[in-house]
Design an enzyme around this catalytic site. Structure first.
Site, short mmCIF file in Angstrom:
data_model
loop_
_atom_site.label_atom_id
_atom_site.label_comp_id
_atom_site.label_asym_id
_atom_site.label_seq_id
_atom_site.Cartn_x
_atom_site.Cartn_y
_atom_site.Cartn_z
N GLY A 2 0.80 -1.22 0.00
CA GLY A 2 0.00 0.00 0.00
C GLY A 2 0.83 1.26 0.00
CB ALA A 37 7.46 7.16 -13.91
CG HIS A 66 0.80 2.46 -10.31
ND1 HIS A 66 1.45 3.00 -9.23
CD2 HIS A 66 0.82 1.12 -10.13
CE1 HIS A 66 1.84 2.03 -8.42
NE2 HIS A 66 1.48 0.89 -8.95
#
Length: 182
Positions: free
Chosen positions: A20, A40, A58
């Site tokens: 998480g 990223a 995502h």
């Protein structure tokens, strides 16, 4: 209501796979009310359909308000370029960044120093996500042991300078350093 994260320059969110950590880090960034920028570190997944699906999930979860910057190796440069008072950056993740550095045969210590230096002067909040890889068994090969050790050292360096360090397990955040935003 002022969110505590606005007063924090750097936060590190650690956890294992599917703990998480990314979801929690996204929430920290969103709660700042600033323009969210996703940095990223995963190289494009042109030849990896499964990774491409993960990236798509995502992106869908974050939604259109997020701007994405892809930077697999020159992370310090990307943060220096993107950090601003009206933006909150999410770097996801340091584990892939370290893998990229290893495979490119870059100097890990130099890249880590560059990252820590830029974080100390960032012009807006930066939340970094990283895997905690030291809780399992000792890997059976030299490359895996080198990676695990380098990841542990990287996490320690970032945690040392971060104002907030959070460990996530089962989707639950635990503050290791600092206080969780209310």
């Amino acid at each position: 209501m002022v969110r505590k994260i606005l007063m924090i320059t750097t936060a590190l969110v650690l956890g294992g796979a599917r703990s998480g950590k990314s979801t929690y880090a996204e929430r920290l960034v969103e709660e700042t009310g600033l323009n969210p920028v996703y940095v990223a570190t995963c190289p494009p997944a042109d030849d990896d359909a499964e990774m491409g699906e993960r990236i798509a999930v995502h992106q869908a979860r974050r939604g259109p308000a997020w701007r994405t910057v892809e930077e697999p190796i020159a992370l310090a440069d990307a943060i220096a370029r993107e950090a601003a008072p009206d933006r909150a950056l999410l770097v996801d993740c340091l584990t892939l960044w370290l893998s990229n550095i290893l495979f490119a045969e870059e100097d890990i210590a130099v890249r880590t120093r560059e990252l820590c230096a830029v974080l100390s002067v960032a012009k807006g909040p930066v939340v970094l996500v990283s895997n905690e890889v030291g809780l399992g068994i000792v890997p059976d090969n030299a490359l895996a042991r080198r990676f695990r050790d380098a990841q542990g050292r990287l996490n320690q360096e970032i945690a040392r300078s971060a104002e907030l360090v959070v460990f996530t397990a089962a989707g639950l955040p635990l503050a290791l350093k600092g206080q969780l935003p209310s």
